[in-house]
Design a protein around this motif. Structure first.
Motif, PDB file in Angstrom:
ATOM      1  N   HIS A 107       0.821  -1.211   0.000  1.00  0.00           N
ATOM      2  CA  HIS A 107       0.000   0.000   0.000  1.00  0.00           C
ATOM      3  C   HIS A 107       0.857   1.263   0.000  1.00  0.00           C
ATOM      4  CE1 HIS A 107       0.977  -0.834   4.171  1.00  0.00           C
ATOM      5  NE2 HIS A 107       0.762   0.434   4.443  1.00  0.00           N
ATOM      6  N   TRP A 108       2.151   1.164   0.258  1.00  0.00           N
ATOM      7  CA  TRP A 108       3.007   2.348   0.199  1.00  0.00           C
ATOM      8  C   TRP A 108       4.296   2.121  -0.595  1.00  0.00           C
ATOM      9  CZ3 TRP A 108       7.633   1.488   2.846  1.00  0.00           C
ATOM     10  CH2 TRP A 108       7.635   0.461   3.786  1.00  0.00           C
ATOM     11  N   LEU A 109       4.479   0.910  -1.193  1.00  0.00           N
ATOM     12  CA  LEU A 109       5.594   0.648  -2.097  1.00  0.00           C
ATOM     13  C   LEU A 109       5.032   0.196  -3.458  1.00  0.00           C
ATOM     14  CD1 LEU A 109       8.279  -1.239   0.036  1.00  0.00           C
ATOM     15  CD2 LEU A 109       8.446   1.053  -0.923  1.00  0.00           C
ATOM     16  N   PRO A 110       5.630   0.633  -4.573  1.00  0.00           N
ATOM     17  CA  PRO A 110       5.114   0.267  -5.911  1.00  0.00           C
ATOM     18  C   PRO A 110       5.487  -1.169  -6.268  1.00  0.00           C
ATOM     19  CG  PRO A 110       7.074   1.612  -6.127  1.00  0.00           C
ATOM     20  CD  PRO A 110       6.766   1.563  -4.661  1.00  0.00           C
ATOM     21  N   GLU A 115       8.856  -3.062 -13.707  1.00  0.00           N
ATOM     22  CA  GLU A 115       9.671  -4.261 -13.766  1.00  0.00           C
ATOM     23  C   GLU A 115      10.121  -4.673 -12.375  1.00  0.00           C
ATOM     24  OE1 GLU A 115      10.203  -5.971 -16.435  1.00  0.00           O
ATOM     25  OE2 GLU A 115       9.230  -4.578 -17.839  1.00  0.00           O
ATOM     26  N   GLN A 116      10.588  -5.965 -12.291  1.00  0.00           N
ATOM     27  CA  GLN A 116      11.072  -6.459 -10.994  1.00  0.00           C
ATOM     28  C   GLN A 116      12.276  -5.657 -10.533  1.00  0.00           C
ATOM     29  OE1 GLN A 116      11.707 -10.640 -11.634  1.00  0.00           O
ATOM     30  NE2 GLN A 116       9.576 -11.174 -11.154  1.00  0.00           N
ATOM     31  N   ARG A 117      13.114  -5.211 -11.472  1.00  0.00           N
ATOM     32  CA  ARG A 117      14.260  -4.416 -11.084  1.00  0.00           C
ATOM     33  C   ARG A 117      13.828  -3.113 -10.404  1.00  0.00           C
ATOM     34  NH1 ARG A 117      18.014  -2.613 -15.922  1.00  0.00           N
ATOM     35  NH2 ARG A 117      16.047  -1.526 -16.428  1.00  0.00           N
ATOM     36  N   ASP A 118      12.779  -2.451 -10.923  1.00  0.00           N
ATOM     37  CA  ASP A 118      12.280  -1.233 -10.297  1.00  0.00           C
ATOM     38  C   ASP A 118      11.762  -1.511  -8.900  1.00  0.00           C
ATOM     39  OD1 ASP A 118      12.914   0.026 -12.646  1.00  0.00           O
ATOM     40  OD2 ASP A 118      10.882  -0.225 -13.487  1.00  0.00           O
ATOM     41  N   ARG A 119      11.088  -2.664  -8.744  1.00  0.00           N
ATOM     42  CA  ARG A 119      10.576  -3.005  -7.404  1.00  0.00           C
ATOM     43  C   ARG A 119      11.725  -3.244  -6.438  1.00  0.00           C
ATOM     44  NH1 ARG A 119       6.136  -7.539  -9.407  1.00  0.00           N
ATOM     45  NH2 ARG A 119       5.170  -6.273 -11.062  1.00  0.00           N
ATOM     46  N   LEU A 120      12.784  -3.945  -6.914  1.00  0.00           N
ATOM     47  CA  LEU A 120      13.939  -4.180  -6.037  1.00  0.00           C
ATOM     48  C   LEU A 120      14.613  -2.865  -5.648  1.00  0.00           C
ATOM     49  CD1 LEU A 120      15.581  -7.324  -7.673  1.00  0.00           C
ATOM     50  CD2 LEU A 120      14.403  -7.197  -5.480  1.00  0.00           C
ATOM     51  N   GLU A 121      14.724  -1.943  -6.602  1.00  0.00           N
ATOM     52  CA  GLU A 121      15.323  -0.655  -6.276  1.00  0.00           C
ATOM     53  C   GLU A 121      14.493   0.098  -5.244  1.00  0.00           C
ATOM     54  OE1 GLU A 121      15.777   1.426  -9.908  1.00  0.00           O
ATOM     55  OE2 GLU A 121      17.506   0.248 -10.592  1.00  0.00           O
ATOM     56  N   ALA A 122      13.184   0.051  -5.354  1.00  0.00           N
ATOM     57  CA  ALA A 122      12.311   0.716  -4.368  1.00  0.00           C
ATOM     58  C   ALA A 122      12.499   0.098  -2.991  1.00  0.00           C
ATOM     59  CB  ALA A 122      10.847   0.617  -4.815  1.00  0.00           C
ATOM     60  N   ILE A 123      12.584  -1.241  -2.924  1.00  0.00           N
ATOM     61  CA  ILE A 123      12.791  -1.914  -1.640  1.00  0.00           C
ATOM     62  C   ILE A 123      14.148  -1.551  -1.065  1.00  0.00           C
ATOM     63  CG2 ILE A 123      13.088  -4.180  -0.561  1.00  0.00           C
ATOM     64  CD1 ILE A 123      11.006  -5.269  -2.519  1.00  0.00           C
ATOM     65  N   GLN A 124      15.182  -1.505  -1.935  1.00  0.00           N
ATOM     66  CA  GLN A 124      16.523  -1.170  -1.455  1.00  0.00           C
ATOM     67  C   GLN A 124      16.563   0.256  -0.896  1.00  0.00           C
ATOM     68  OE1 GLN A 124      19.052  -3.244  -1.237  1.00  0.00           O
ATOM     69  NE2 GLN A 124      20.254  -1.657  -0.232  1.00  0.00           N
ATOM     70  N   LEU A 125      15.916   1.206  -1.581  1.00  0.00           N
ATOM     71  CA  LEU A 125      15.849   2.573  -1.071  1.00  0.00           C
ATOM     72  C   LEU A 125      15.140   2.636   0.270  1.00  0.00           C
ATOM     73  CD1 LEU A 125      15.023   4.576  -4.335  1.00  0.00           C
ATOM     74  CD2 LEU A 125      17.196   4.509  -3.079  1.00  0.00           C
ATOM     75  N   THR A 126      14.064   1.859   0.392  1.00  0.00           N
ATOM     76  CA  THR A 126      13.327   1.831   1.660  1.00  0.00           C
ATOM     77  C   THR A 126      14.195   1.280   2.784  1.00  0.00           C
ATOM     78  OG1 THR A 126      11.249   1.504   0.475  1.00  0.00           O
ATOM     79  CG2 THR A 126      11.266   0.952   2.812  1.00  0.00           C
ATOM     80  N   LEU A 127      14.922   0.193   2.498  1.00  0.00           N
ATOM     81  CA  LEU A 127      15.807  -0.382   3.519  1.00  0.00           C
ATOM     82  C   LEU A 127      16.904   0.614   3.910  1.00  0.00           C
ATOM     83  CD1 LEU A 127      16.195  -4.049   2.194  1.00  0.00           C
ATOM     84  CD2 LEU A 127      14.872  -3.280   4.169  1.00  0.00           C
ATOM     85  N   THR A 128      17.426   1.322   2.921  1.00  0.00           N
ATOM     86  CA  THR A 128      18.461   2.323   3.224  1.00  0.00           C
ATOM     87  C   THR A 128      17.912   3.431   4.122  1.00  0.00           C
ATOM     88  OG1 THR A 128      19.525   1.868   1.089  1.00  0.00           O
ATOM     89  CG2 THR A 128      20.109   3.929   2.212  1.00  0.00           C
ATOM     90  N   ASP A 129      16.686   3.905   3.806  1.00  0.00           N
ATOM     91  CA  ASP A 129      16.059   4.929   4.656  1.00  0.00           C
ATOM     92  C   ASP A 129      15.826   4.404   6.057  1.00  0.00           C
ATOM     93  OD1 ASP A 129      16.083   6.623   2.530  1.00  0.00           O
ATOM     94  OD2 ASP A 129      14.002   6.245   1.940  1.00  0.00           O
ATOM     95  N   TRP A 130      15.371   3.159   6.162  1.00  0.00           N
ATOM     96  CA  TRP A 130      15.143   2.590   7.505  1.00  0.00           C
ATOM     97  C   TRP A 130      16.445   2.502   8.284  1.00  0.00           C
ATOM     98  CZ3 TRP A 130      11.352  -2.047   6.267  1.00  0.00           C
ATOM     99  CH2 TRP A 130      10.088  -1.527   5.944  1.00  0.00           C
ATOM    100  N   GLN A 131      17.507   2.074   7.625  1.00  0.00           N
ATOM    101  CA  GLN A 131      18.789   1.965   8.321  1.00  0.00           C
ATOM    102  C   GLN A 131      19.272   3.341   8.771  1.00  0.00           C
ATOM    103  OE1 GLN A 131      21.260  -0.012   5.460  1.00  0.00           O
ATOM    104  NE2 GLN A 131      20.393  -2.047   5.841  1.00  0.00           N
ATOM    105  N   ALA A 132      19.107   4.358   7.914  1.00  0.00           N
ATOM    106  CA  ALA A 132      19.507   5.716   8.303  1.00  0.00           C
ATOM    107  C   ALA A 132      18.676   6.217   9.480  1.00  0.00           C
ATOM    108  CB  ALA A 132      19.377   6.669   7.102  1.00  0.00           C
ATOM    109  N   THR A 133      17.359   5.937   9.420  1.00  0.00           N
ATOM    110  CA  THR A 133      16.480   6.352  10.517  1.00  0.00           C
ATOM    111  C   THR A 133      16.863   5.652  11.815  1.00  0.00           C
ATOM    112  OG1 THR A 133      14.679   6.719   8.946  1.00  0.00           O
ATOM    113  CG2 THR A 133      14.091   6.537  11.268  1.00  0.00           C
ATOM    114  N   GLN A 134      17.130   4.361  11.714  1.00  0.00           N
ATOM    115  CA  GLN A 134      17.520   3.604  12.916  1.00  0.00           C
ATOM    116  C   GLN A 134      18.844   4.126  13.483  1.00  0.00           C
ATOM    117  OE1 GLN A 134      15.738   1.316  14.476  1.00  0.00           O
ATOM    118  NE2 GLN A 134      17.297   1.179  16.064  1.00  0.00           N
TER     119      GLN A 134
END
Length: 425
Positions: A107-110, A115-134
């Motif tokens: 509901h908040w990630l595309p 393509e699957q590559r775009d989805r992986l990039e979105a997940i990777q960006l999200t993980l990076t933001d979470w790690q920075a926030t943590q």
């Protein structure tokens, strides 16, 4: 997906070549072992069958043996392609499973588009933001813990200082800082008197000879200083007693709640004083401006304005003030000939003087500028006696000038006749 389609096309071409070579090899072996009684038609039918079965339609028969080594190489490449295809399928399945595990965030990630590559990039960006926030949260938590530790250390130091200070108070027989300040002040006075006494005694020693009169004078001064010292000591004792009684009274007030009520009353009175000071400063500024303005606009009209101001001020104060002086500053003269500066007047009297000046100016200019005098809810700060005097003055001025008095307070209409009152709205 495009890469997988290309691999499939190559696989089909290789399969055609491999099957064609294998068919030709099989045909050659079979033809060698074929009995002599096989006819050419049967032999041709077998060749055509092999050509169809192994997709050798575009390859001449005489080249089938020449491409045997290529066919074997193609067999090996086919096996490699098969292994790579299996690896691709396995990775594709793993990627699909990985993306399915992220469906909770669809509901908040595309995750449903692109393509699957775009989805992986979105997940990777999200993980990076979470790690920075943590990481930021961990830093803030460490900073807060360090700050809290410093606060606790400072609090402990403050408590230790307060304990030591309380011990010092007990040694001196005191309860708080105020008593210590009073004791220091009294001791200072005592030391000053002692120093004066020592100076006098030193002066007496330096004198070679003195007369009886001088000795008597010195004795008198000494007696006075001794008496004053005794008085100060008694005052010190009385003040100490008063301090103790005051402390007991305060403690009693604190116990029954009156202390905090008195403190609240004190705060309310201080607020009222501050408001009154601000209001007085406003009046003071208004009078200063009025004095400056009068010096400019009343040139040539001062005698008449001064006369009217004196007259109106006398009416407003019930003849308590009989003269207003205009020089470098405005002064008023009371009925007992006492002269007052305007900053010495009470707020009510100051407002009466201001009202008299304004009316005098308005009436003074009436000959040149016949304009009505308009008052909107005036006299709000006047008491009953001052309101009656003000309305009496307006009645007299209204005989020559038009006066419009607006008010929403029905109580202020009691001094006017019914034919003078107009109700609006």
């Amino acid at each position: 997906m495009i890469g997988m389609a290309a691999h499939l096309n190559w696989l089909m071409i290789l399969a055609v070549i491999i099957f064609g070579g294998a068919g030709f090899t099989w045909w050659r072996q079979k033809s060698i072992s074929m009995p002599n009684d096989v006819s050419d038609d049967q032999h041709q039918m077998q060749v055509e069958q092999i050509r169809r079965d192994y997709w050798l339609n575009d390859i001449p028969v005489d080249r089938w043996l020449a491409i045997q080594s290529d066919l074997q190489s193609i067999y090996r490449q086919k096996d490699e392609i098969k292994q790579q295809t299996e690896q691709v399928d396995q990775l594709s399945n793993q990627l699909t499973n990985y993306l399915e595990q992220w469906q909770f965030a669809s509901h908040w990630l595309p995750l449903e588009i692109g393509e699957q590559r775009d989805r992986l990039e979105a997940i990777q960006l999200t993980l990076t933001d979470w790690q920075a926030t943590q990481h930021s949260a961990d830093q803030e938590q460490r900073y807060a813990a360090n700050h809290q530790q410093q606060v606790q250390q400072k609090q402990l130091q403050l408590e230790q200082v307060q304990v030591e200070l309380q011990k010092d108070y007990q040694k001196l027989g005191l309860d708080n800082e105020q008593q210590l300040a009073n004791r220091i002040e009294i001791n200072q006075e005592y030391q000053d008197k002692q120093q004066q006494l020592e100076v006098i005694e030193s002066q007496l020693k330096d004198l070679p000879t003195v007369t009886d009169t001088e000795v008597a004078d010195v004795d008198a001064k000494l007696n006075n200083l001794t008496s004053e010292l005794t008085t100060n000591q008694q005052l010190n004792n009385e003040q100490s007693k008063q301090i103790a009684e005051t402390q007991a009274t305060i403690q009693h007030l604190v116990n029954d709640g009156s202390y905090y009520e008195l403190r609240q009353q004190q705060a309310n009175l201080q607020t009222e004083i501050n408001d009154n000071v601000i209001q007085w400063l406003g009046y003071r500024s208004a009078l200063t401006w009025l004095e400056t303005t009068m010096n400019i606009i009343t040139k040539g009209r001062v005698p008449k304005v001064l006369e009217l101001t004196t007259k109106y001020f006398a009416i407003l104060t019930n003849q308590s003030y009989n003269k207003v002086i205009f020089q470098d500053a405005i002064r008023v003269v009371r009925e007992d000939d006492t002269v007052f500066e305007i900053n010495e007047l009470s707020r009510g009297t100051l407002e009466q003087l201001y009202f008299a000046l304004v009316l005098a100016l308005a009436v003074g200019f009436h000959e040149d500028f016949a304009l009505p005098i308009i008052i909107d809810d005036g006299f709000v700060n006047f008491d009953g006696q001052r309101k009656q005097a003000a309305k009496k003055l307006l009645t007299e001025i209204g005989k020559q000038n038009q006066v419009l008095f607006y008010t929403a307070d029905n109580n202020q209409l009691s001094e006017f006749n019914e034919d003078q009152i107009i109700t609006l709205g």
